[in-house]
Design an enzyme around this catalytic site. Structure first.
Site, PDB file in Angstrom:
ATOM      1  N   ASP A 252       4.029   3.156   6.455  1.00  0.00           N
ATOM      2  CA  ASP A 252       3.328   2.893   7.718  1.00  0.00           C
ATOM      3  C   ASP A 252       4.221   2.317   8.807  1.00  0.00           C
ATOM      4  OD1 ASP A 252       3.707   0.244   6.591  1.00  0.00           O
ATOM      5  OD2 ASP A 252       2.226  -0.438   8.043  1.00  0.00           O
TER       6      ASP A 252
ATOM      7  N   ASP B 138      15.022  -0.297   0.088  1.00  0.00           N
ATOM      8  CA  ASP B 138      15.890  -0.538   1.239  1.00  0.00           C
ATOM      9  C   ASP B 138      16.943  -1.559   0.803  1.00  0.00           C
ATOM     10  OD1 ASP B 138      16.933  -1.159   3.748  1.00  0.00           O
ATOM     11  OD2 ASP B 138      15.027  -1.023   4.771  1.00  0.00           O
TER      12      ASP B 138
ATOM     13  N   ASP C 152       7.555   3.106  -2.995  1.00  0.00           N
ATOM     14  CA  ASP C 152       7.677   4.080  -1.906  1.00  0.00           C
ATOM     15  C   ASP C 152       9.132   4.223  -1.451  1.00  0.00           C
ATOM     16  OD1 ASP C 152       7.759   1.486  -0.899  1.00  0.00           O
ATOM     17  OD2 ASP C 152       6.267   1.802   0.657  1.00  0.00           O
TER      18      ASP C 152
ATOM     19  N   LYS D 288       0.828  -1.185   0.000  1.00  0.00           N
ATOM     20  CA  LYS D 288       0.000   0.000   0.000  1.00  0.00           C
ATOM     21  C   LYS D 288       0.877   1.255   0.000  1.00  0.00           C
ATOM     22  CE  LYS D 288      -3.168  -2.397   3.084  1.00  0.00           C
ATOM     23  NZ  LYS D 288      -3.562  -2.511   4.486  1.00  0.00           N
TER      24      LYS D 288
ATOM     25  N   ARG E  69       0.240   6.413   7.480  1.00  0.00           N
ATOM     26  CA  ARG E  69       0.309   6.528   6.014  1.00  0.00           C
ATOM     27  C   ARG E  69      -0.225   7.872   5.531  1.00  0.00           C
ATOM     28  NH1 ARG E  69       1.441   1.379   3.913  1.00  0.00           N
ATOM     29  NH2 ARG E  69       0.449  -0.367   4.960  1.00  0.00           N
TER      30      ARG E  69
HETATM   31  P1  5GP Z   1      13.433  -3.953   0.565  1.00  0.00           P
HETATM   32  O1  5GP Z   1      12.936  -5.215  -0.059  1.00  0.00           O
HETATM   33  O2  5GP Z   1      14.011  -2.959  -0.393  1.00  0.00           O
HETATM   34  O3  5GP Z   1      14.374  -4.224   1.726  1.00  0.00           O
HETATM   35  O4  5GP Z   1      12.205  -3.303   1.306  1.00  0.00           O
HETATM   36  C1  5GP Z   1      11.256  -2.553   0.668  1.00  0.00           C
HETATM   37  C2  5GP Z   1       9.996  -2.460   1.492  1.00  0.00           C
HETATM   38  O5  5GP Z   1      10.268  -2.473   2.916  1.00  0.00           O
HETATM   39  C3  5GP Z   1       9.314  -1.134   1.241  1.00  0.00           C
HETATM   40  O6  5GP Z   1       8.458  -1.216   0.114  1.00  0.00           O
HETATM   41  C4  5GP Z   1       8.599  -0.888   2.547  1.00  0.00           C
HETATM   42  O7  5GP Z   1       7.365  -1.553   2.535  1.00  0.00           O
HETATM   43  C5  5GP Z   1       9.494  -1.530   3.593  1.00  0.00           C
HETATM   44  N1  5GP Z   1      10.398  -0.539   4.226  1.00  0.00           N
HETATM   45  C6  5GP Z   1      11.737  -0.441   4.074  1.00  0.00           C
HETATM   46  N2  5GP Z   1      12.233   0.603   4.780  1.00  0.00           N
HETATM   47  C7  5GP Z   1      11.161   1.187   5.404  1.00  0.00           C
HETATM   48  C8  5GP Z   1      11.026   2.325   6.275  1.00  0.00           C
HETATM   49  O8  5GP Z   1      11.963   3.053   6.649  1.00  0.00           O
HETATM   50  N3  5GP Z   1       9.758   2.597   6.691  1.00  0.00           N
HETATM   51  C9  5GP Z   1       8.672   1.859   6.333  1.00  0.00           C
HETATM   52  N4  5GP Z   1       7.492   2.236   6.809  1.00  0.00           N
HETATM   53  N5  5GP Z   1       8.774   0.789   5.500  1.00  0.00           N
HETATM   54  C10 5GP Z   1      10.002   0.463   5.049  1.00  0.00           C
END
Ligand code: 5GP
Length: 185
Positions: A158, A102, A99, A42, A164
């Protein structure tokens, strides 16, 4: 655990200004073409609808929802698709709207999934690029902001489904009620 909002990392007006700039860049780059915006639910919802209004081209919107299986599968980057695309992307120009990137594992999985469906092109527009060592290689064609390695909420992002709706992005400080010690088993 208790969570409270910390420092504002990006003000609402700064986000809106940057979204307009990204929309202008996308409009220039895709001149004469139609773009399929694919949002990842979301978290990317707010960003996608604002971005769509900043793009002066024919645009369609579709959404995917994914969830990772938890810690063990984070390593392998396998995510579960909870909601698939509704339209075919074959032969179309796809712009994935995320969004935050990471580790990059979620986005890498989504990109591979989309590329297997024969689009004409796939590019990525991410609002936030977190400065952490990537665990998967992901090209980000349009970046809103590069942010430090902190947990942030707002503008779609979130914590336990809350925050959000904040129009800005802020750090979330999570404290343990027992004074920061290890959580009881
Ligand atoms: P990745 O697979 O790149 O490690 O993670 C991506 C997903 O992790 C994002 O789409 C998000 O849902 C969540 N995420 C990563 N860092 C953050 C953060 O600082 N805050 C929030 N709320 N979600 C995060």
């Amino acid at each position: 655990m208790q969570a409270e909002l910390g420092e504002t990392i990006i003000e609402a007006e700064t986000i809106q200004r940057r979204v307009r700039e990204l929309g202008e860049a996308i409009t220039r780059d895709y001149q004469g073409r139609e773009v399929v915006l694919v949002g990842v639910l979301k978290g990317a919802a707010m960003f996608l609808v604002d971005l769509a209004r900043a793009i002066e081209l024919p645009v369609t919107m579709d959404f995917m929802a994914v969830s990772s299986y938890g810690k063990s599968t984070e390593t392998s980057g396998i995510v579960r698709i909870l909601k698939d695309l509704e339209e075919s992307i074959e032969g179309r120009d796809v712009l994935v709207v995320e969004d935050i990137v990471d580790s990059g594992l979620t986005l890498r999985y989504i990109l591979d999934y989309l590329l297997a469906r024969g689009p004409a092109s796939v590019r990525v527009c991410a609002l936030l690029d977190k400065q952490v060592p990537r665990r998967a290689t992901v090209p980000i064609d349009y970046t809103g902001f590069v942010i430090p390695n902190r947990f942030v909420v707002g503008y779609g992002l979130d914590y336990a489904e809350l925050y959000r709706n904040l129009p800005y992005v802020a750090e979330l400080q999570v404290s343990h009620e027992n004074g920061g010690g290890p959580e009881p088993l």
